[in-house]
Enzyme design. Sequence first.
Site, PDB file in Angstrom:
ATOM      1  N   HIS A   1      -0.621   4.721   5.322  1.00 12.97           N
ATOM      2  CA  HIS A   1       0.721   4.494   4.753  1.00 12.97           C
ATOM      3  C   HIS A   1       1.692   5.253   5.658  1.00 12.97           C
ATOM      4  O   HIS A   1       1.665   6.481   5.677  1.00 12.97           O
ATOM      5  CB  HIS A   1       0.812   5.065   3.337  1.00 12.97           C
ATOM      6  CG  HIS A   1      -0.204   4.501   2.388  1.00 12.97           C
ATOM      7  ND1 HIS A   1       0.039   3.424   1.577  1.00 12.97           N
ATOM      8  CD2 HIS A   1      -1.486   4.877   2.128  1.00 12.97           C
ATOM      9  CE1 HIS A   1      -1.034   3.149   0.843  1.00 12.97           C
ATOM     10  NE2 HIS A   1      -1.980   4.026   1.166  1.00 12.97           N
ATOM     11  N   PHE A   2       2.495   4.523   6.424  1.00  9.67           N
ATOM     12  CA  PHE A   2       3.404   5.193   7.376  1.00  9.67           C
ATOM     13  C   PHE A   2       4.863   5.195   6.902  1.00  9.67           C
ATOM     14  O   PHE A   2       5.754   5.612   7.623  1.00  9.67           O
ATOM     15  CB  PHE A   2       3.265   4.588   8.770  1.00  9.67           C
ATOM     16  CG  PHE A   2       2.019   5.065   9.526  1.00  9.67           C
ATOM     17  CD1 PHE A   2       1.249   6.127   9.069  1.00  9.67           C
ATOM     18  CD2 PHE A   2       1.647   4.454  10.714  1.00  9.67           C
ATOM     19  CE1 PHE A   2       0.118   6.564   9.770  1.00  9.67           C
ATOM     20  CE2 PHE A   2       0.518   4.887  11.427  1.00  9.67           C
ATOM     21  CZ  PHE A   2      -0.243   5.946  10.952  1.00  9.67           C
ATOM     22  N   ARG A   3       5.135   4.695   5.692  1.00 10.43           N
ATOM     23  CA  ARG A   3       6.397   4.946   4.970  1.00 10.43           C
ATOM     24  C   ARG A   3       7.652   4.296   5.535  1.00 10.43           C
ATOM     25  O   ARG A   3       8.741   4.573   5.031  1.00 10.43           O
ATOM     26  CB  ARG A   3       6.666   6.454   4.849  1.00 10.43           C
ATOM     27  CG  ARG A   3       5.522   7.283   4.305  1.00 10.43           C
ATOM     28  CD  ARG A   3       5.148   6.857   2.927  1.00 10.43           C
ATOM     29  NE  ARG A   3       4.170   7.775   2.330  1.00 10.43           N
ATOM     30  CZ  ARG A   3       3.314   7.410   1.383  1.00 10.43           C
ATOM     31  NH1 ARG A   3       3.289   6.161   0.940  1.00 10.43           N
ATOM     32  NH2 ARG A   3       2.471   8.278   0.881  1.00 10.43           N
TER      33      ARG A   3
ATOM     34  N   ASN B   1       3.061  -0.808   0.615  1.00 14.23           N
ATOM     35  CA  ASN B   1       3.849  -0.135  -0.429  1.00 14.23           C
ATOM     36  C   ASN B   1       4.946   0.729   0.164  1.00 14.23           C
ATOM     37  O   ASN B   1       5.116   1.885  -0.195  1.00 14.23           O
ATOM     38  CB  ASN B   1       2.947   0.694  -1.358  1.00 14.23           C
ATOM     39  CG  ASN B   1       2.163   1.761  -0.633  1.00 14.23           C
ATOM     40  OD1 ASN B   1       1.854   1.627   0.538  1.00 14.23           O
ATOM     41  ND2 ASN B   1       1.837   2.838  -1.325  1.00 14.23           N
TER      42      ASN B   1
ATOM     43  N   HIS C   1      -7.066  -1.938  -4.244  1.00 15.25           N
ATOM     44  CA  HIS C   1      -7.041  -0.579  -4.793  1.00 15.25           C
ATOM     45  C   HIS C   1      -7.526  -0.751  -6.220  1.00 15.25           C
ATOM     46  O   HIS C   1      -6.793  -1.268  -7.076  1.00 15.25           O
ATOM     47  CB  HIS C   1      -5.625  -0.009  -4.746  1.00 15.25           C
ATOM     48  CG  HIS C   1      -5.514   1.345  -5.379  1.00 15.25           C
ATOM     49  ND1 HIS C   1      -5.064   2.446  -4.696  1.00 15.25           N
ATOM     50  CD2 HIS C   1      -5.795   1.785  -6.629  1.00 15.25           C
ATOM     51  CE1 HIS C   1      -5.087   3.506  -5.498  1.00 15.25           C
ATOM     52  NE2 HIS C   1      -5.524   3.127  -6.682  1.00 15.25           N
TER      53      HIS C   1
ATOM     54  N   HIS D   1     -11.167   2.492  -0.383  1.00 12.42           N
ATOM     55  CA  HIS D   1     -11.489   3.861  -0.831  1.00 12.42           C
ATOM     56  C   HIS D   1     -12.357   3.947  -2.089  1.00 12.42           C
ATOM     57  O   HIS D   1     -11.917   4.386  -3.152  1.00 12.42           O
ATOM     58  CB  HIS D   1     -10.241   4.728  -1.005  1.00 12.42           C
ATOM     59  CG  HIS D   1      -9.046   4.094  -1.667  1.00 12.42           C
ATOM     60  ND1 HIS D   1      -9.127   3.301  -2.763  1.00 12.42           N
ATOM     61  CD2 HIS D   1      -7.726   4.192  -1.371  1.00 12.42           C
ATOM     62  CE1 HIS D   1      -7.913   2.922  -3.120  1.00 12.42           C
ATOM     63  NE2 HIS D   1      -7.047   3.453  -2.288  1.00 12.42           N
TER      64      HIS D   1
ATOM     65  N   ASP E   1      -6.630   6.342   4.302  1.00  7.93           N
ATOM     66  CA  ASP E   1      -5.600   6.279   3.263  1.00  7.93           C
ATOM     67  C   ASP E   1      -4.535   7.356   3.549  1.00  7.93           C
ATOM     68  O   ASP E   1      -4.003   7.969   2.608  1.00  7.93           O
ATOM     69  CB  ASP E   1      -6.218   6.465   1.875  1.00  7.93           C
ATOM     70  CG  ASP E   1      -5.257   6.108   0.751  1.00  7.93           C
ATOM     71  OD1 ASP E   1      -4.211   5.514   1.037  1.00  7.93           O
ATOM     72  OD2 ASP E   1      -5.559   6.429  -0.413  1.00  7.93           O
TER      73      ASP E   1
ATOM     74  N   HIS F   1       3.174  12.948   2.079  1.00  2.18           N
ATOM     75  CA  HIS F   1       4.294  13.363   1.223  1.00  2.18           C
ATOM     76  C   HIS F   1       4.677  14.747   1.726  1.00  2.18           C
ATOM     77  O   HIS F   1       3.839  15.471   2.275  1.00  2.18           O
ATOM     78  CB  HIS F   1       3.866  13.445  -0.246  1.00  2.18           C
ATOM     79  CG  HIS F   1       3.396  12.135  -0.807  1.00  2.18           C
ATOM     80  ND1 HIS F   1       4.252  11.117  -1.141  1.00  2.18           N
ATOM     81  CD2 HIS F   1       2.147  11.666  -1.078  1.00  2.18           C
ATOM     82  CE1 HIS F   1       3.569  10.083  -1.610  1.00  2.18           C
ATOM     83  NE2 HIS F   1       2.277  10.389  -1.575  1.00  2.18           N
TER      84      HIS F   1
HETATM   85  O1  DOR Z   1      -2.982   8.671  -3.329  1.00  2.00           O
HETATM   86  C1  DOR Z   1      -2.510   7.619  -2.922  1.00  2.00           C
HETATM   87  N1  DOR Z   1      -1.363   7.590  -2.220  1.00  2.00           N
HETATM   88  N2  DOR Z   1      -3.135   6.476  -3.188  1.00  2.00           N
HETATM   89  C2  DOR Z   1      -2.572   5.285  -2.937  1.00  2.00           C
HETATM   90  O2  DOR Z   1      -3.139   4.278  -3.275  1.00  2.00           O
HETATM   91  C3  DOR Z   1      -1.247   5.195  -2.336  1.00  2.00           C
HETATM   92  C4  DOR Z   1      -0.941   6.405  -1.576  1.00  2.00           C
HETATM   93  C5  DOR Z   1       0.503   6.518  -1.178  1.00  2.00           C
HETATM   94  O3  DOR Z   1       1.033   5.539  -0.637  1.00  2.00           O
HETATM   95  O4  DOR Z   1       1.094   7.567  -1.388  1.00  2.00           O
END
Ligand code: DOR
Length: 437
Positions: free
Chosen positions: A62-64, A94, A176, A230, A301, A305
Amino acid sequence: MSTLLIRNARIANSDGSLADGDVYCVDHRIEKVAASIDKNATSEIDANGLTLLPGAIDPQVHFREPGNEHKEDLGTGSRAAVRGGVTSFLEMPNTSPSTTNQAALDEKLARAATKCVANYGFFIGATPNNLEDLNTVSPACGIKIFMGSSTGSLLVNEEKDLDRIFGNGNRLIAVHAENEARINARKAEFAGRTDPAAHSEIRDNECARLATELALKLSKKYQRRLHILHLSTREEVAMLRADKPDWVTAEVIPNHLLLNIADYEKQGAFVQMNPPIRQAEDNEALWSGLHDNIIDIIATDHAPHTFEEKKLPYPNTPSGMPGVETSLPLLLTEMKAGRCTLAEVLKWMCYGPAQCYRIPNKGKILEGWDADLALVDLETSRPVLNEEVFTKSGWSAYAGRELTGWPQYTVVGGQVVFSKGKIIEGVLGRPLSYNAN
Ligand code: DOR
């Protein structure tokens, strides 16, 4: 024409055997692999003492970008990737906005083209009402379904909506797998708990088991290509051990192999993720699932944050840990400790993900294949240090762990992109392509 000659490397074959020799790359392909190559090249590396691996492929990050670039962006995430020997990644939908249609996918591809230093591919995210997009957008490595809610707004939890998605189209579906109804019921039941360990109790093993059971049922109903992301529980390993159709693949991440609920004590919500970390028995079951080919590949994964966000009081903390730059050294350290073999690491992290997502010419050091390579040092150890990580989030749940197998050089498309701790500016990755997915 650009040429790169890597001399005196210990070259890893995909069966895990090692051969001393040279590798000559022309533009983005491996031209020659031999005991000794006598050619001039635009760049040369003396790899004496280093082991040459195919670059790892991380099939879940997830590179945001777009939307949450204060946590990570495609530039920083891909820099973290190459620091860890990951030369290609598949990124999740996402983001904000979510990647649920061609326009959003095009936007990501355009951004990636300007800043990604590793090769990149993207998932299309499922909603209850974007069925046509799911099957027509291109290029996408697969469809991602959040059966249980996590970071972001994507969710398809009703069986009728899932059935429609599984029953229409051929593209790989990656799930997921957590049961949303059970998560919500248990959130209410555990309301008031403010210790992060509650996270593993709320989203318990049964949440994962129920969702994986449903995904398998639908995959069998339509013989639809399914990848279970996962995997985290002994129950899911047992379920797949009993019956795993040959069109189903499964994945595990280092966090579910190497961390468990004991880690909440020191790290609190820094180890909070979805699906959550489990018990030591689950760690063991996942390792045995890997050894027995029940689990096919390893992803991270990578879910960055910020420090500040992770320090909030639970349950206001976001779920996820960064991981793309530590996965290969973590597994090579486990290999050195005798937990797995080099052949297994190459299968789980290099050519296995390429096979799973039908990415051609990646994951093995072979003439004519892509020159995506990691030259790692298996002789010395070095700790993970928060001050040194490349992820914008600035921390690692493995800080302080001594790891071996850190890349000294990483090569993407025949160009050295990471050299002895530093990014070489000016090298960019390419979009991944897929054989019929
Ligand atoms: O812990 C998680 N963080 N699980 C996920 O499925 C999404 C991910 C996120 O994008 O922060």
